[in-house]
Design a protein around this motif. Sequence first.
Motif, PDB file in Angstrom:
ATOM      1  N   VAL A   1       5.340   8.021  -1.845  1.00 31.35           N
ATOM      2  CA  VAL A   1       6.405   7.191  -1.275  1.00 31.35           C
ATOM      3  C   VAL A   1       6.073   6.793   0.155  1.00 31.35           C
ATOM      4  CG1 VAL A   1       8.846   7.131  -0.630  1.00 31.35           C
ATOM      5  CG2 VAL A   1       8.161   8.206  -2.766  1.00 31.35           C
ATOM      6  N   SER A   2       5.565   7.742   0.960  1.00 31.81           N
ATOM      7  CA  SER A   2       5.258   7.417   2.354  1.00 31.81           C
ATOM      8  C   SER A   2       4.137   6.388   2.454  1.00 31.81           C
ATOM      9  CB  SER A   2       4.876   8.683   3.132  1.00 31.81           C
ATOM     10  OG  SER A   2       3.699   9.264   2.595  1.00 31.81           O
ATOM     11  N   THR A   3       3.219   6.414   1.479  1.00 35.50           N
ATOM     12  CA  THR A   3       2.092   5.472   1.506  1.00 35.50           C
ATOM     13  C   THR A   3       2.497   4.091   0.994  1.00 35.50           C
ATOM     14  OG1 THR A   3       0.521   7.285   1.189  1.00 35.50           O
ATOM     15  CG2 THR A   3      -0.269   5.063   0.706  1.00 35.50           C
ATOM     16  N   LEU A   4       3.185   4.047  -0.128  1.00 35.47           N
ATOM     17  CA  LEU A   4       3.495   2.761  -0.756  1.00 35.47           C
ATOM     18  C   LEU A   4       4.791   2.138  -0.250  1.00 35.47           C
ATOM     19  CD1 LEU A   4       2.533   3.426  -4.486  1.00 35.47           C
ATOM     20  CD2 LEU A   4       1.119   2.518  -2.639  1.00 35.47           C
ATOM     21  N   PHE A   5       5.690   2.970   0.251  1.00 34.27           N
ATOM     22  CA  PHE A   5       7.007   2.463   0.674  1.00 34.27           C
ATOM     23  C   PHE A   5       7.143   2.446   2.199  1.00 34.27           C
ATOM     24  CE2 PHE A   5      11.545   2.979   1.604  1.00 34.27           C
ATOM     25  CZ  PHE A   5      12.089   1.943   0.856  1.00 34.27           C
ATOM     26  N   ALA A   6       6.894   3.620   2.828  1.00 43.23           N
ATOM     27  CA  ALA A   6       7.158   3.741   4.262  1.00 43.23           C
ATOM     28  C   ALA A   6       6.255   2.838   5.099  1.00 43.23           C
ATOM     29  CB  ALA A   6       6.988   5.197   4.691  1.00 43.23           C
ATOM     30  N   ILE A   7       4.976   2.708   4.716  1.00 40.20           N
ATOM     31  CA  ILE A   7       4.060   1.867   5.501  1.00 40.20           C
ATOM     32  C   ILE A   7       4.532   0.421   5.504  1.00 40.20           C
ATOM     33  CG2 ILE A   7       1.729   0.888   5.553  1.00 40.20           C
ATOM     34  CD1 ILE A   7       0.646   3.584   4.752  1.00 40.20           C
ATOM     35  N   GLN A   8       4.937  -0.053   4.331  1.00 36.19           N
ATOM     36  CA  GLN A   8       5.395  -1.442   4.230  1.00 36.19           C
ATOM     37  C   GLN A   8       6.675  -1.651   5.042  1.00 36.19           C
ATOM     38  OE1 GLN A   8       3.607  -3.616   2.868  1.00 36.19           O
ATOM     39  NE2 GLN A   8       4.869  -5.428   2.563  1.00 36.19           N
ATOM     40  N   VAL A   9       7.592  -0.698   4.970  1.00 35.41           N
ATOM     41  CA  VAL A   9       8.834  -0.793   5.745  1.00 35.41           C
ATOM     42  C   VAL A   9       8.523  -0.783   7.240  1.00 35.41           C
ATOM     43  CG1 VAL A   9      10.987   0.404   6.329  1.00 35.41           C
ATOM     44  CG2 VAL A   9      10.263   0.225   3.943  1.00 35.41           C
ATOM     45  N   LYS A  10       7.620   0.101   7.642  1.00 37.65           N
ATOM     46  CA  LYS A  10       7.232   0.187   9.059  1.00 37.65           C
ATOM     47  C   LYS A  10       6.623  -1.127   9.548  1.00 37.65           C
ATOM     48  CE  LYS A  10       5.588   2.177  12.946  1.00 37.65           C
ATOM     49  NZ  LYS A  10       4.812   1.091  13.526  1.00 37.65           N
ATOM     50  N   GLN A  11       5.684  -1.678   8.789  1.00 39.85           N
ATOM     51  CA  GLN A  11       4.997  -2.894   9.222  1.00 39.85           C
ATOM     52  C   GLN A  11       5.924  -4.109   9.242  1.00 39.85           C
ATOM     53  OE1 GLN A  11       1.649  -3.038   6.515  1.00 39.85           O
ATOM     54  NE2 GLN A  11       0.334  -1.898   7.927  1.00 39.85           N
ATOM     55  N   ASN A  12       6.868  -4.162   8.324  1.00 39.08           N
ATOM     56  CA  ASN A  12       7.739  -5.340   8.215  1.00 39.08           C
ATOM     57  C   ASN A  12       8.945  -5.305   9.149  1.00 39.08           C
ATOM     58  OD1 ASN A  12       6.064  -6.440   6.296  1.00 39.08           O
ATOM     59  ND2 ASN A  12       7.293  -5.759   4.555  1.00 39.08           N
ATOM     60  N   TYR A  13       9.483  -4.111   9.403  1.00 42.97           N
ATOM     61  CA  TYR A  13      10.750  -4.045  10.127  1.00 42.97           C
ATOM     62  C   TYR A  13      10.691  -3.253  11.436  1.00 42.97           C
ATOM     63  CZ  TYR A  13      12.397  -5.616   5.577  1.00 42.97           C
ATOM     64  OH  TYR A  13      12.578  -6.324   4.411  1.00 42.97           O
ATOM     65  N   PHE A  14       9.719  -2.379  11.575  1.00 39.19           N
ATOM     66  CA  PHE A  14       9.682  -1.517  12.759  1.00 39.19           C
ATOM     67  C   PHE A  14       8.277  -1.473  13.357  1.00 39.19           C
ATOM     68  CE2 PHE A  14      12.811   0.257   9.743  1.00 39.19           C
ATOM     69  CZ  PHE A  14      13.976   0.079  10.485  1.00 39.19           C
ATOM     70  N   GLU A  15       7.718  -2.658  13.563  1.00 42.58           N
ATOM     71  CA  GLU A  15       6.341  -2.699  14.059  1.00 42.58           C
ATOM     72  C   GLU A  15       6.228  -2.054  15.433  1.00 42.58           C
ATOM     73  OE1 GLU A  15       2.694  -5.888  14.679  1.00 42.58           O
ATOM     74  OE2 GLU A  15       4.588  -6.550  13.811  1.00 42.58           O
TER      75      GLU A  15
END
Length: 738
Positions: free
Chosen positions: A344-358
Amino acid sequence: MVKRILDRFLNYNRFSVWVVLIVTAFLFVPFLNTKIDNSLKVVYEQGGPQDLVNKEIKKDFGNLDELGVLAYRSDDLFTIEELKFIKELQKELELIEGVKSCYSIVNISHFWKSVVDGEETTNSGKFLSKIPVNPEELLELKKRALKNPLYEKSLISRDGNTAGFNIVLENNLSSEEKALATQNIMKLYKSKNRSDRFYFTGMHAFMDFNGRFIKKDIAFYTVLLIVVMFIVLTVLFKSVPITIAILLTAGICNILTIGAGSLFGLRLTLATSGVPAIVSALCIAYTVHIFCSNKEMMKEALVSNLLAAGTSMLGFSTMIINPLQTIRDLGIFLTMGAFFAVFVSTLFAIQVKQNYFEKIKENETVTEITSWLNNFVKNNGWPIYLISFLFFAISPFIFKMEIDTNYYGYFKKKVEIVRHVDFVNKNISGQYPIVVKLTKPGGIKDKNVLTFIEEFTEHIKKVPGVDKIVSYNSILDEGQKAFVDKLERGWFKDLQAVEETTMLLEGEDEDMLRYYLSLDEKSTLIFIRTNVISTRGFKRIIKEVENYTKKNSLDDTNVLIGGTYLNIVKSTDKMSRMQLISTMFAVLAILLVVFLFVRNLKLMIYAGIANILPVVAIYGILGIVGESINMGTAIVAAIAFGLAVDDTIHFITRFKYSYERTGDVDVSIQEVFQRGIKSIIFTSVVIGAGFLTMALSSFVPIYQLGLYTAITMILCLLADALLLPRMIHDTKKGFGKN
């Protein structure tokens, strides 16, 4: 090649969120349908040596040791109203589906000799076949009950005001059917307008209570964990949206872990009530590392997360080989939890971080702490080594710890089941019997065998913790009262008298007789009822029984010592020993994995010291405070090491990448403090806070797991932030580029 794969993944993982959401949707229904298994089979080794002995005993005598004791307390039991009540209750208990038999003063066989018209006659009947109608007869009935050694502290208390119902379940019931029968017994006595006078005990009663306790525990501590994590993460990141994103990741991970377990037939059991908290801590830790990394550092965070998850899975997997199903289930759940956490942290959290919390605002307080730590490590070598030596110095106290499990002592407060056990142990004989089966090919009606039973009884009943012993001799003594005015010691040596008494017993109550004499009359059962529930005390009784039977063995007579609680005691001891040993092997395996990654023997040794030292220190602390090795403390090492090694791996990974760029040890250490130590502090604080919520549990193994794992995380943080960089700083040679 690995770097190219990671670069490509980080650039083209836009569909990964949908992968996670689809898998979560698929496992959501199994997650909702997760069952709780509160059957006895989860707390003993199935198919082990003691289990095989028990099955051999049960071929002739059934589930006699899986006894339920229902006690009813009255201010004056021997009144017409109260005797009518217990007689009606007896009928209702016998009608419950799954109940094989129920013995009380209502239906126990009673024998006496009388003289009619100058002729002696034998008499038998149920003790309470007829309720007396006047005070004199009631008083006489009470006197007869209290004078009977077979009834005392089994069917009636010594003060005559508590009646005991000894309930035996059918032989071939499934775990679910046994649980249902137990629940129906509870429903019956709770439906009475005097339910506060009832006390129900036995292992099935304990497991049913524990199942209800697990449900409440999971619900309460899941909510508490979310609240605590929300506060801690908000303080650390100073952002509510980031906190919500991280908690959402942890929630998805729990759905995947528990849903996958349910899909494959796993159930939540005695040891697995802490799974949601541990899995949440794992997933939050990996996600925090992602959120604390900028675009340039993301690759390092991803590599260290993958390696950390692999080592955590290795540490948790040591529990899968445990003989207890509840510990095996915990190992499977946590191994899957580590996998889904990194998934989850690899497939979900990274994408959320890059898109919304750069860009995430720095926490100035944490920045100041990391800067101070860097300077402290550089300038204070001897205090760091002194603290580390103290960790080592307290570790020998582990040898003060003894293996001891007390299932009822697992509750810090006097909960319902503990109050029931205390009452029954005080007033009715103990509910956790040891059963001794004697088998003689020539038949049990032998004066040597009967003499052995009498002498065995006289010896063992003096052992502390033994409440009562019932055997074939006890039943013979009761039946012989129909023939004589006074029992003479050793009367059973007259085998003709034994035969006559047995025939009388068989005609009056064959079911009762068959509890102690097999149908072929080649085996008999000695029933030792105890009031001891700690494994330490129970083992003392077992040792005395084993020593006596060995020293006084009979020719051509086979002795088997069994009992469900005995199986639980031996299984728990084996679980504790095996778990500690397997954890040590897992430590070596994890260090080998670290070496294969960093390919540097010195770093591997330092990683081992930084992780092993806090774990042995926590067991030294356990020895100092007087804790025993039980279900909770035995798995602290596996879980603590599986979690704590993650931060060590993050430190070493970041040091490795920095050293490859700079070739300078001091500069690389400084970069780790500037860029990576923040996430290590964050994860240690988050995991420690998560486990501290479990320390509020009134269930001792969960409390111990929560408290001592939280302390271990603090010790590991000190080792990773102080000792590990100091050791690297003091031995600068040997870190050649890979």
